[in-house]
Design a protein around this motif. Structure first.
Motif, short mmCIF file in Angstrom:
data_model
loop_
_atom_site.label_atom_id
_atom_site.label_comp_id
_atom_site.label_asym_id
_atom_site.label_seq_id
_atom_site.Cartn_x
_atom_site.Cartn_y
_atom_site.Cartn_z
N LYS A 1 0.15 5.63 90.48
CA LYS A 1 0.46 4.52 89.58
C LYS A 1 0.86 3.27 90.34
CE LYS A 1 2.20 6.20 85.12
NZ LYS A 1 3.44 6.49 84.37
N GLY A 2 1.74 3.48 91.34
CA GLY A 2 2.23 2.34 92.12
C GLY A 2 1.09 1.60 92.80
N LEU A 3 0.19 2.34 93.43
CA LEU A 3 -0.94 1.71 94.11
C LEU A 3 -1.89 1.07 93.09
CD1 LEU A 3 -1.51 4.40 96.87
CD2 LEU A 3 -0.93 1.99 97.26
N ALA A 4 -2.09 1.73 91.95
CA ALA A 4 -2.97 1.18 90.91
C ALA A 4 -2.46 -0.17 90.42
CB ALA A 4 -3.07 2.18 89.75
N ILE A 5 -1.15 -0.27 90.24
CA ILE A 5 -0.56 -1.54 89.79
C ILE A 5 -0.91 -2.66 90.78
CG2 ILE A 5 1.65 -2.79 89.59
CD1 ILE A 5 2.82 -0.18 88.39
N ARG A 6 -0.75 -2.37 92.07
CA ARG A 6 -0.97 -3.40 93.08
C ARG A 6 -2.45 -3.75 93.21
NH1 ARG A 6 3.82 -5.97 94.66
NH2 ARG A 6 5.48 -4.46 94.26
N TRP A 7 -3.32 -2.75 93.09
CA TRP A 7 -4.75 -3.03 93.21
C TRP A 7 -5.25 -3.82 92.01
CZ3 TRP A 7 -5.57 2.60 95.21
CH2 TRP A 7 -5.46 2.60 96.62
N ALA A 8 -4.76 -3.46 90.83
CA ALA A 8 -5.17 -4.21 89.63
C ALA A 8 -4.69 -5.66 89.74
CB ALA A 8 -4.60 -3.54 88.38
N GLN A 9 -3.47 -5.83 90.24
CA GLN A 9 -2.94 -7.19 90.44
C GLN A 9 -3.80 -7.99 91.41
OE1 GLN A 9 1.25 -6.89 91.56
NE2 GLN A 9 1.79 -7.69 89.54
N ALA A 10 -4.36 -7.29 92.40
CA ALA A 10 -5.17 -7.97 93.42
C ALA A 10 -6.57 -8.29 92.92
CB ALA A 10 -5.25 -7.10 94.68
N GLY A 11 -6.91 -7.82 91.72
CA GLY A 11 -8.21 -8.17 91.14
C GLY A 11 -9.26 -7.08 91.17
N LEU A 12 -8.91 -5.92 91.71
CA LEU A 12 -9.86 -4.81 91.68
C LEU A 12 -9.91 -4.20 90.29
CD1 LEU A 12 -8.52 -4.70 94.78
CD2 LEU A 12 -9.93 -2.66 94.87
N SER A 13 -11.04 -3.59 89.94
CA SER A 13 -11.10 -2.77 88.74
C SER A 13 -10.54 -1.40 89.08
CB SER A 13 -12.54 -2.61 88.25
OG SER A 13 -13.04 -3.86 87.85
N VAL A 14 -9.62 -0.93 88.27
CA VAL A 14 -8.96 0.35 88.56
C VAL A 14 -9.29 1.35 87.45
CG1 VAL A 14 -6.76 1.52 88.91
CG2 VAL A 14 -7.10 -0.79 89.82
N LEU A 15 -9.68 2.54 87.87
CA LEU A 15 -9.93 3.64 86.94
C LEU A 15 -8.92 4.74 87.22
CD1 LEU A 15 -13.73 4.49 86.70
CD2 LEU A 15 -12.19 3.74 84.88
N ILE A 16 -8.09 5.04 86.25
CA ILE A 16 -7.10 6.11 86.41
C ILE A 16 -7.73 7.42 85.95
CG2 ILE A 16 -4.86 6.97 85.59
CD1 ILE A 16 -4.70 4.51 87.41
N GLY A 17 -7.66 8.42 86.80
CA GLY A 17 -8.17 9.74 86.43
C GLY A 17 -7.04 10.74 86.26
N SER A 18 -7.24 11.65 85.33
CA SER A 18 -6.27 12.72 85.13
C SER A 18 -7.03 13.89 84.53
CB SER A 18 -5.15 12.26 84.20
OG SER A 18 -4.32 13.35 83.86
N ARG A 19 -6.45 15.08 84.54
CA ARG A 19 -7.13 16.20 83.89
C ARG A 19 -7.36 15.88 82.42
NH1 ARG A 19 -3.74 21.40 85.16
NH2 ARG A 19 -2.16 19.78 84.98
N SER A 20 -6.38 15.20 81.82
CA SER A 20 -6.50 14.82 80.42
C SER A 20 -6.84 13.34 80.32
CB SER A 20 -5.17 15.13 79.71
OG SER A 20 -4.85 14.11 78.80
#
Lengths: 221, 221
Positions: A20-39
């Protein structure tokens, strides 16, 4: 340096703190972020929280769709789920750069310690299970707390990036560099990943002793 | 903080680069330094070179006399000589604080890698061989080149100090703190020494890639 801002980065296990922490920073930097989970449902919920925390483009889906659709994939899985999850995603992850940030640790009353891994390290286990992927190891010592706290404008640490494929480690270094304050530093071949993963036990010991969110900097580089 | 400037520090294997570099800095800081080697003659010669480089009180003797006369002892031995040398010095080192800085590494055409150590790490091997001593681990990643270059006024790195005895790790931290620029940071229990020793392989990989004399800093501490 590679421009990574037009990439879609997938975060397997993105409902955990480190992902989550890395996703927040990458999304802020302008990357498209896809979060994956079993559900997929929990992934979508996490994606909403991440977008709320830092803005940007964040969506959730199950691990398989995440692996298939992303350009580069961070495996931020719990160690217990590491082997099984990656084994199932071999075809989705083929040809892709995979970043392993998993720290196989145990805890007892004396605190944290490194677990023995048959393949040598989590990263080498990933390499064995994903022979068609370009496996790297990085982001082991980032503080999830500091990453998630968007009032921290400058995240004061270097990220050691390990791997045997120069193009892959250069791209992962660029993914570190987009986080303000952070530098991606080449840290050796994948066979030297164990000690970087295991060092997280020491970082936790430091955090406990000094009541800190410790990170590493490499001097003279 | 403990005042260490009135101590005599012994450096077993003090004719090697790492031992010499630390000896120069400790002598400069006002400690009495005893260089130990298998050959008293070579120890005396190294002591002369060290005193010439940085001044201060430095003398040479054989390892046994070094261990017996010093208040605190750094084991800066080649890995190949580690077990045999310490085993012979068990009685001389009894009750003393021993600092292990040895990195069990191998090298092949792909570069450096960590060796497997039956006891887990060099430091744990020392602990097993010296049951009457207070074994700590520290000074693994210091650049011998920067330590020996007395024109480097500020050595830009932290020293991780590991051990299970708080008084001992505090004293070793103070031995790091007397070197200008250096901070001694508690880095965990001795059972977590392997990854700190092994990380030297990564530091060497960094040095090669970046043509640097890399060190570690711990942030937020």
């Amino acid at each position: 340096m590679v421009d990574v801002r037009n990439l879609t980065v997938g975060v397997l296990g993105g409902t955990g703190a480190q992902g989550k922490g890395l996703a927040i920073r990458w999304a802020q930097a302008g990357l498209s972020v896809l979060i994956g989970s079993r559900s997929a449902e929990r992934a979508e919920q996490a994606a909403e929280e991440i977008a709320e925390a830092g803005g940007g483009s964040v969506r959730g889906c199950d691990n398989s769709e995440c692996a298939a659709r992303a350009d580069v994939v961070l495996a931020a899985l719990p160690w217990e789920a590491h082997a099984d999850t990656l084994r199932e995603l071999r075809s989705e992850l083929a040809e892709k750069i995979v970043i392993d940030c998993v720290n196989p640790l145990g805890f007892d009353k004396k605190g944290p310690y490194a677990l023995e891994v048959e393949e040598g390290s989590a990263a080498q286990q990933a390499e064995a299970l994903l022979p068609d992927s370009r496996v790297t190891a990085a982001f082991h010592h980032v503080s999830a707390v500091k990453l998630a706290d968007t009032s921290v404008r400058h995240v004061d640490l270097d990220v050691l990036v390990l791997g045997d494929d120069r193009e892959a480690t250069d791209l992962v270094r660029a993914l570190a560099d987009v986080i303000p304050g952070v530098r991606g530093i080449y840290g050796g071949r994948l066979r030297n990943a164990h000690q970087v993963e295991a060092l997280t036990a020491n970082v936790i010991a430091i955090n406990r002793r000094y009541k800190a969110h410790a990170g590493l900097r490499i001097t003279d580089v």
